[in-house]
Design an enzyme around this catalytic site. Structure first.
Site, PDB file in Angstrom:
ATOM      1  N   PRO A  30       0.805  -0.993  -0.329  1.00 12.11           N
ATOM      2  CA  PRO A  30       0.471  -0.324   0.411  1.00 12.11           C
ATOM      3  C   PRO A  30       1.092   1.270  -0.436  1.00 12.11           C
ATOM      4  CG  PRO A  30      -0.736  -1.586   1.140  1.00 12.11           C
ATOM      5  CD  PRO A  30       0.508  -1.996   1.222  1.00 12.11           C
ATOM      6  N   LYS A  31       0.416   2.804  -0.559  1.00 14.67           N
ATOM      7  CA  LYS A  31       1.422   3.679  -0.849  1.00 14.67           C
ATOM      8  C   LYS A  31       0.716   4.644   0.212  1.00 14.67           C
ATOM      9  CE  LYS A  31       2.767   7.604  -2.960  1.00 14.67           C
ATOM     10  NZ  LYS A  31       2.149   8.398  -1.966  1.00 14.67           N
ATOM     11  N   TRP A  32       1.199   4.200   1.690  1.00 11.69           N
ATOM     12  CA  TRP A  32       0.209   5.495   2.622  1.00 11.69           C
ATOM     13  C   TRP A  32       0.651   7.030   2.561  1.00 11.69           C
ATOM     14  CZ3 TRP A  32      -2.765   2.305   5.100  1.00 11.69           C
ATOM     15  CH2 TRP A  32      -2.452   0.411   5.144  1.00 11.69           C
TER      16      TRP A  32
END
Length: 341
Positions: A30-32
């Protein structure tokens, strides 16, 4: 005790992409939506360093305490600092931390505590650099590090990973907290300061917005940007952002069209903010318009009641009623990506 990597060691960068790469050499994370941060633990000392080599240590005392409490005395981690809020992540709360007053920072660290989401190990608990190892091996060591030292620590979390392309695509459809997907080459060593082996893919979305006003270019009497609005639940037009991606050849004719619609108040709810330290007198002036024009724009992130970045103008929607341009367009699904942690 001393670490094999200096605090000037640069974080791995990502190459922007429009599609997820596929193949057995890729893994997905995931790209937080937070502050990228490399954390250095050297005995009793903890340093938090941003991707741009700026110190973050004093702004997040709760994370310093959490990292200092781990039994491991030597390590370097790569991750993202985030602040959970209402099932999502609040970038506005992060920005509030960059404040000169220590008392204010201390108060915020208790009312809106940060979380450090870790996705890479650069120096292991023996004080040995592992940046030359391929990502698949670093990931295995990172998971062992978490099992041994972190376990159920709520302030330090392990970012999930998958090699399943279909699973990664599902992450794009998740609701809040997720800013996109990151793809990394499993067979490469850590690419310090480079964009090789890592790609970031953001979910691009569109919205139909009312043009509630415009600004002129600073040195020319032609439109520089369109001020965008969406109707809230009370039926008031809130200012939510802007778009300046207007072709130079189209500016004169568009300016004449907009000037015919100048009429206050423009925005009946939240209006464009005041000047910032970078603003000039000319750049803060804006002209209110009748809410008659609808523009479709592309955006990557909507938070705190506005578009995070400038949007890309796509087309005019002459068939669209301005009253249909509501906040519902930018609401996400109910499921939070924080459920992945």
């Amino acid at each position: 005790m001393s670490l094999p990597l200096k605090k000037t060691y640069r974080a791995m960068e990502a190459l922007p992409a429009t599609e997820l790469p596929s193949g057995p050499e890729w893994q997905y994370e995931p790209k937080w939506d937070g502050f990228r941060c490399v954390a250095f633990r050297d005995g009793k000392r903890v340093d938090l360093i941003s991707k741009s080599q700026k110190p973050l240590t004093r702004y997040f005392p709760e994370l310093v305490a959490a990292l200092a409490a781990l039994r491991a005395q030597l390590f370097v981690l790569d991750g993202e600092i985030v602040i959970p809020s209402d099932g999502g992540l609040s970038f506005d709360h992060l920005l509030q931390r960059i404040h000169p007053a220590a008392s204010r920072i201390a108060k915020l660290s208790k009312s809106t505590p940060a979380v450090y989401i870790v996705f890479d190990l650069l120096v292991d608990d023996n004080g040995a650099s592992v940046v030359s190892l391929p990502l698949k091996d670093r990931r295995n060591r990172l998971e062992k590090f978490f099992r041994r030292y972190v376990k159920s620590n709520k302030s330090i979390r392990l970012s999930p990973v998958t090699a399943d392309f279909a699973e990664a695509r599902k992450w794009f459809r998740m609701g809040t907290a997720l800013d996109g997907v990151v793809a990394k080459r499993r067979d490469l060593p850590y690419q310090s300061g480079e964009r090789l082996g890592m790609q970031k893919i953001k979910r691009q979305r569109t919205a139909d917005c009312v043009v509630g006003g415009f600004r002129y270019l600073e040195k020319q009497p032609v439109v520089g940007s369109l001020l965008l609005g969406l109707y809230n639940d009370q039926g008031l037009l809130d200012h939510v952002g802007f778009t300046s991606s207007i072709h130079a050849l189209e500016r004169p004719a568009l300016t004449r069209k907009l000037e015919k619609l100048i009429k206050p108040p423009g925005f009946t709810g939240k209006a464009p903010g005041g000047p910032s330290r970078w603003s000039t007198k000319r750049s803060t002036e804006w002209r209110p318009m009748e809410p008659k024009l609808v523009a479709e724009v592309q955006f990557d992130h909507f938070t705190g009641g506005r578009f995070r970045h400038g949007t890309k103008f796509l087309r005019w929607r002459s068939e669209k009623s301005p009253k249909d341009c509501t906040m519902r367009q930018v609401q996400r699904e109910n499921r939070s990506a924080l459920d992945l942690l």
